[in-house]
Design an enzyme around this catalytic site. Structure first.
Site, mmCIF file in Angstrom:
data_model
loop_
_atom_site.group_PDB
_atom_site.id
_atom_site.type_symbol
_atom_site.label_atom_id
_atom_site.label_comp_id
_atom_site.label_asym_id
_atom_site.label_seq_id
_atom_site.Cartn_x
_atom_site.Cartn_y
_atom_site.Cartn_z
ATOM 1 N N LEU A 103 87.027 66.255 28.671
ATOM 2 C CA LEU A 103 88.076 66.432 29.495
ATOM 3 C C LEU A 103 87.781 66.140 31.092
ATOM 4 O O LEU A 103 86.599 66.386 31.437
ATOM 5 C CB LEU A 103 88.711 68.003 29.532
ATOM 6 C CG LEU A 103 89.425 68.530 28.304
ATOM 7 C CD1 LEU A 103 89.792 69.913 28.301
ATOM 8 C CD2 LEU A 103 90.481 67.669 27.639
ATOM 9 N N ASP A 104 88.803 65.429 31.684
ATOM 10 C CA ASP A 104 88.534 65.343 33.162
ATOM 11 C C ASP A 104 88.198 66.594 33.615
ATOM 12 O O ASP A 104 88.691 67.690 33.657
ATOM 13 C CB ASP A 104 89.829 64.588 33.697
ATOM 14 C CG ASP A 104 90.039 63.132 33.067
ATOM 15 O OD1 ASP A 104 89.177 62.624 32.411
ATOM 16 O OD2 ASP A 104 91.053 62.942 33.153
ATOM 17 N N ALA A 105 87.609 66.515 34.953
ATOM 18 C CA ALA A 105 87.267 67.620 35.747
ATOM 19 C C ALA A 105 88.574 68.388 36.120
ATOM 20 O O ALA A 105 88.592 69.524 36.135
ATOM 21 C CB ALA A 105 86.706 67.165 37.087
#
Ligand code: URA
Length: 237
Positions: A103-105
């Site tokens: 998942l993106d940050a």
């Protein structure tokens, strides 16, 4: 089948070198036969390993559900930033843990952390169609035809074609909340799908992998082991 020294190292939480020393000095038996070499291949589901007469309890792999907070990166380790694996409590720590799918940050929600590479491959490969469900807050209203464009496969701005995906409105308004179901995991996929429609994702949360929903009792940054039954919900097997 797995090497005996690998199993002992994981079960006893000691290095393979220490397993070698231990096997020289102490009694390790497999199905009642004394074994001196860690190279022996074992079936962890059926073979019985004993150390000085006591059964060695061995859990082959570990599967954790984490509620990822914002600002933490989906990686095993990083020099400068905190990772999801850094958040795993001591009791679940072991070598080789990694997030099965990134998942993106700034994306929150369900991350699966495991040390089982085959399992990760199975749930990530688009061929296996394991659905990933997200809730996205959008910057603008949907346009007519957006739902149909998701269904027929969006073309990203760089020409990449996405597989068919489902889009459903949960909360309508100036900045709608939508549910998106995809079964692949291209880089920044959900954000890029909405960018291709001229919209923008302002908040993104993964709430489900396959048929398994994120446990609502997990606070951000917390994780728990998932059961065999729950693993089957993910893979649909
Ligand atoms: N799609 C994105 O754009 N970001 C994520 O973190 C996951 C899916």
């Amino acid at each position: 089948m797995e090497r005996l020294d690998k199993i002992l190292s994981s079960a006893l939480k000691i290095s393979r070198g220490d397993v070698k020393k231990l096997m020289k000095k102490q009694s390790v038996t497999v199905n009642g036969t004394l074994v001196k070499s860690g190279e022996m291949k074992i079936d962890p589901d059926t073979d019985e390993i004993r150390l000085n007469g006591s059964p060695v309890v061995y859990q082959k792999n570990i599967y954790l559900m984490m509620n990822k907070p914002e600002g933490v990166i989906s990686a095993s380790n990083d020099r400068s930033q905190e990772t999801v694996v850094d958040l795993v409590p001591e009791e679940f720590r072991r070598d080789g843990l990694f997030p099965a799918g990134r998942l993106d940050a700034d994306t929150t929600g369900f991350v699966l952390i495991t040390d089982d590479g085959d399992f990760a491959h199975r749930i990530l490969s688009p061929k296996n169609h394991v659905e990933k469900t997200y809730h996205a807050r959008l910057a603008q209203r949907l346009s007519d035809g957006d739902i149909e464009r998701f269904l027929s496969g969006i073309e990203l701005k760089d020409g990449t074609l996405c597989l068919e995906a489902r889009l459903r409105v949960i909360e309508d308004g100036e900045t709608p909340l939508v549910e998106v179901v995809i079964h692949e995991g291209k880089y920044h996929q959900v954000k890029r799908m909405f960018a291709a429609l001229g919209n923008r994702v302002v908040q993104l949360r993964r709430i489900k992998i396959g048929g398994l929903s994120l446990d609502g009792t997990l606070a951000e940054g917390e994780c728990r082991e998932i059961t065999r039954e729950e693993i089957r919900l993910i893979t649909g097997e």
